[in-house]
Design an enzyme around this catalytic site. Structure first.
Site, mmCIF file in Angstrom:
data_model
loop_
_atom_site.group_PDB
_atom_site.id
_atom_site.type_symbol
_atom_site.label_atom_id
_atom_site.label_comp_id
_atom_site.label_asym_id
_atom_site.label_seq_id
_atom_site.Cartn_x
_atom_site.Cartn_y
_atom_site.Cartn_z
ATOM 1 N N ASP A 159 0.836 -1.204 0.000
ATOM 2 C CA ASP A 159 0.000 0.000 0.000
ATOM 3 C C ASP A 159 0.875 1.260 0.000
ATOM 4 O OD1 ASP A 159 -2.305 -1.732 0.346
ATOM 5 O OD2 ASP A 159 -1.509 -2.037 2.359
ATOM 6 N N HIS A 187 -4.631 -3.488 6.199
ATOM 7 C CA HIS A 187 -4.511 -3.716 4.750
ATOM 8 C C HIS A 187 -5.914 -4.035 4.230
ATOM 9 C CE1 HIS A 187 -3.020 -4.881 0.885
ATOM 10 N NE2 HIS A 187 -3.416 -6.124 1.022
HETATM 11 P P1 NAD Z 1 -1.966 -18.456 -4.768
HETATM 12 O O1 NAD Z 1 -3.281 -19.130 -4.676
HETATM 13 O O2 NAD Z 1 -1.339 -18.263 -6.097
HETATM 14 O O3 NAD Z 1 -0.908 -19.232 -3.876
HETATM 15 C C1 NAD Z 1 -1.173 -19.576 -2.555
HETATM 16 C C2 NAD Z 1 -0.422 -20.856 -2.288
HETATM 17 O O4 NAD Z 1 -0.592 -21.135 -0.909
HETATM 18 C C3 NAD Z 1 -0.956 -22.054 -3.070
HETATM 19 O O5 NAD Z 1 0.112 -22.680 -3.753
HETATM 20 C C4 NAD Z 1 -1.551 -22.959 -1.992
HETATM 21 O O6 NAD Z 1 -1.393 -24.342 -2.299
HETATM 22 C C5 NAD Z 1 -0.731 -22.538 -0.784
HETATM 23 N N1 NAD Z 1 -1.354 -22.815 0.514
HETATM 24 C C6 NAD Z 1 -2.651 -22.770 0.859
HETATM 25 N N2 NAD Z 1 -2.816 -23.110 2.138
HETATM 26 C C7 NAD Z 1 -1.576 -23.328 2.642
HETATM 27 C C8 NAD Z 1 -1.090 -23.725 3.904
HETATM 28 N N3 NAD Z 1 -1.903 -23.967 4.928
HETATM 29 N N4 NAD Z 1 0.244 -23.870 4.056
HETATM 30 C C9 NAD Z 1 1.086 -23.666 3.030
HETATM 31 N N5 NAD Z 1 0.672 -23.304 1.798
HETATM 32 C C10 NAD Z 1 -0.645 -23.138 1.607
HETATM 33 O O7 NAD Z 1 -2.124 -17.052 -3.996
HETATM 34 P P2 NAD Z 1 -1.140 -15.814 -4.049
HETATM 35 O O8 NAD Z 1 -1.520 -14.934 -5.190
HETATM 36 O O9 NAD Z 1 0.253 -16.258 -3.925
HETATM 37 O O10 NAD Z 1 -1.616 -15.038 -2.715
HETATM 38 C C11 NAD Z 1 -1.384 -15.589 -1.448
HETATM 39 C C12 NAD Z 1 -2.010 -14.729 -0.373
HETATM 40 O O11 NAD Z 1 -1.404 -13.431 -0.340
HETATM 41 C C13 NAD Z 1 -3.513 -14.470 -0.542
HETATM 42 O O12 NAD Z 1 -4.166 -14.563 0.713
HETATM 43 C C14 NAD Z 1 -3.558 -13.042 -1.055
HETATM 44 O O13 NAD Z 1 -4.795 -12.411 -0.792
HETATM 45 C C15 NAD Z 1 -2.428 -12.434 -0.254
HETATM 46 N N6 NAD Z 1 -1.893 -11.157 -0.726
HETATM 47 C C16 NAD Z 1 -1.580 -10.225 0.215
HETATM 48 C C17 NAD Z 1 -1.050 -9.008 -0.166
HETATM 49 C C18 NAD Z 1 -0.706 -7.955 0.842
HETATM 50 O O14 NAD Z 1 -0.389 -6.821 0.444
HETATM 51 N N7 NAD Z 1 -0.714 -8.220 2.143
HETATM 52 C C19 NAD Z 1 -0.835 -8.743 -1.525
HETATM 53 C C20 NAD Z 1 -1.165 -9.723 -2.472
HETATM 54 C C21 NAD Z 1 -1.706 -10.937 -2.059
HETATM 55 C C1 LMR Z 2 -3.604 -6.566 -2.796
HETATM 56 O O1 LMR Z 2 -3.709 -5.549 -2.122
HETATM 57 O O2 LMR Z 2 -3.288 -6.534 -3.996
HETATM 58 C C2 LMR Z 2 -3.818 -7.916 -2.151
HETATM 59 O O3 LMR Z 2 -4.161 -7.775 -0.811
HETATM 60 C C3 LMR Z 2 -4.771 -8.760 -2.902
HETATM 61 C C4 LMR Z 2 -6.200 -8.315 -2.704
HETATM 62 O O4 LMR Z 2 -7.026 -9.186 -2.410
HETATM 63 O O5 LMR Z 2 -6.480 -7.125 -2.840
#
Ligand code: NAD
Ligand code: LMR
Length: 324
Positions: A159, A187
């Protein structure tokens, strides 16, 4: 050469993992002289994909990578970990808010927190990325009673980077000219990007931008950027999220040299935020310790936005009280 550190990454075969691992392995996160042992966690259905990721990591021949462990056992993944990136969890779809993930993803962080408690180094640095990240970090922290709560943080750096990007675009300067913009709170759409201490090429941002733009379009663009990316890409942000995770951990590891950055950490009551809430504050890092910049003047608008985030995070905390 320094001895290798152990870096655990959960959800390592996911989209963020695929961008994050290469940055860690190349030395972009912990420095060009710091070898790493990668300890990668996936759930069993993700293990075949993780095997492919590990093959590619080997094929990248990174000199700093001393070993790679791929496992579906958290007790192995967090063994002696110095730093953990908790990414593994499901992302939202376009029809959801991040908080809608809480019952699906929250329980993951009890087991994760416990395994970190039992196996990681006592001064481990944990960054929670998986959403809703503030409350997931709260759950992980509560599940690790033997560790100091200063070991846990959640990511609002994406952010912050988005805010810096928007300020730079508006003024038509490279983003490197933008300093000290930071995020308050959660967030989530309630977050508050604060420019009160920001500068652009040395000039206070408050003297450059119209406050109606700052409180209107700018705030909305930053706060809703995650959804805009899901709508445009058909998948949630991944490369920018990985990059922000590297920025957060790098600053924690190496210090910020006086720069103000955003990290969600357990509140000690700063700015009236109730103790224990995992809240994003303006911080500086020195000697591996995170210090909240606690002497900022907060105007009525900021005070009201901080309160909205306190309310939202308190509601999330109530929704998972069985996990705390
Ligand atoms: P994705 O679905 O591509 O990958 C997630 C991976 O986690 C998958 O491979 C899945 O098998 C694995 N997984 C699920 N449960 C698990 C567990 N208990 N232990 C280990 N691995 C596990 O998703 P992504 O795009 O990589 O996003 C992951 C997370 O990050 C989501 O919750 C998304 O919303 C979050 N995210 C947060 C931010 C932020 O700014 N804080 C930004 C982007 C995404
Ligand atoms: C983001 O801010 O891009 C991530 O937290 C993914 C989402 O769900 O918005």
């Amino acid at each position: 050469m320094l001895p290798p550190i152990r870096v655990a990454v959960t959800g390592a075969a996911g989209n963020i993992g695929y961008a994050l691992l290469w940055r860690i392995a190349s030395g972009s996160c912990f420095g060009p002289d710091q070898p790493v042992i990668l300890q990668l966690l996936e759930i069993p259905p993700g293990m075949p994909r993780l095997e492919g990721v590990v093959m590619e990591l080997h094929d990248s021949a990174f000199p700093l990578v001393h070993d790679i462990v791929a496992t579906s056992d958290p007790n192995v993944a967090f063994k002696d970990a110095d730093a953990c990136f908790l990414v593994g969890s499901r992302p939202r779809t376009a029809d959801m808010d991040r908080a809608d993930l809480i019952r699906a993803n929250g329980p993951i962080f009890t087991g994760t927190g416990k395994a970190i408690n039992d196996h990681a180094k006592k001064d481990v640095r944990v960054l929670v990325v998986g959403n809703p990240c503030n409350t997931n970090a709260l759950i992980a922290c509560a599940s690790a009673p033997d560790l100091d709560d200063s070991c846990f943080s959640a990511m609002t750096r994406l952010d912050q980077n988005r805010a810096a990007g928007q300020l730079a675009l508006r003024k038509g300067v490279p983003v490197a000219k933008v300093q000290d913009v930071f995020i308050w709170g959660n967030h989530a759409d309630t977050m508050y990007p604060d420019i009160s201490r920001a500068t652009v090429d040395g000039t206070p941002a408050t003297e450059i931008y119209d406050s109606s733009w700052i409180r209107g379009e700018f705030l909305k663009t930053v706060a809703t950027r995650g959804k805009a990316i899901i709508n445009a890409r058909g998948a949630s942000s991944a490369a920018s999220a990985a990059s922000a995770a590297v920025d957060h951990m790098q600053d924690w590891w190496m210090g910020t040299d006086g720069r103000i950055v955003s990290m969600a950490i357990p509140s000690k009551g700063w700015y009236g935020v109730p103790e224990g809430l995992m809240f994003s504050f303006p911080v500086v890092v020195e000697g591996g310790k995170i210090h909240v910049v606690d002497d900022l003047e907060v105007d009525d608008f900021a005070r009201q936005k901080i309160q909205q985030n306190v309310d939202a995070l308190s509601a999330e905390r109530d929704a998972v009280k069985d996990l705390l």
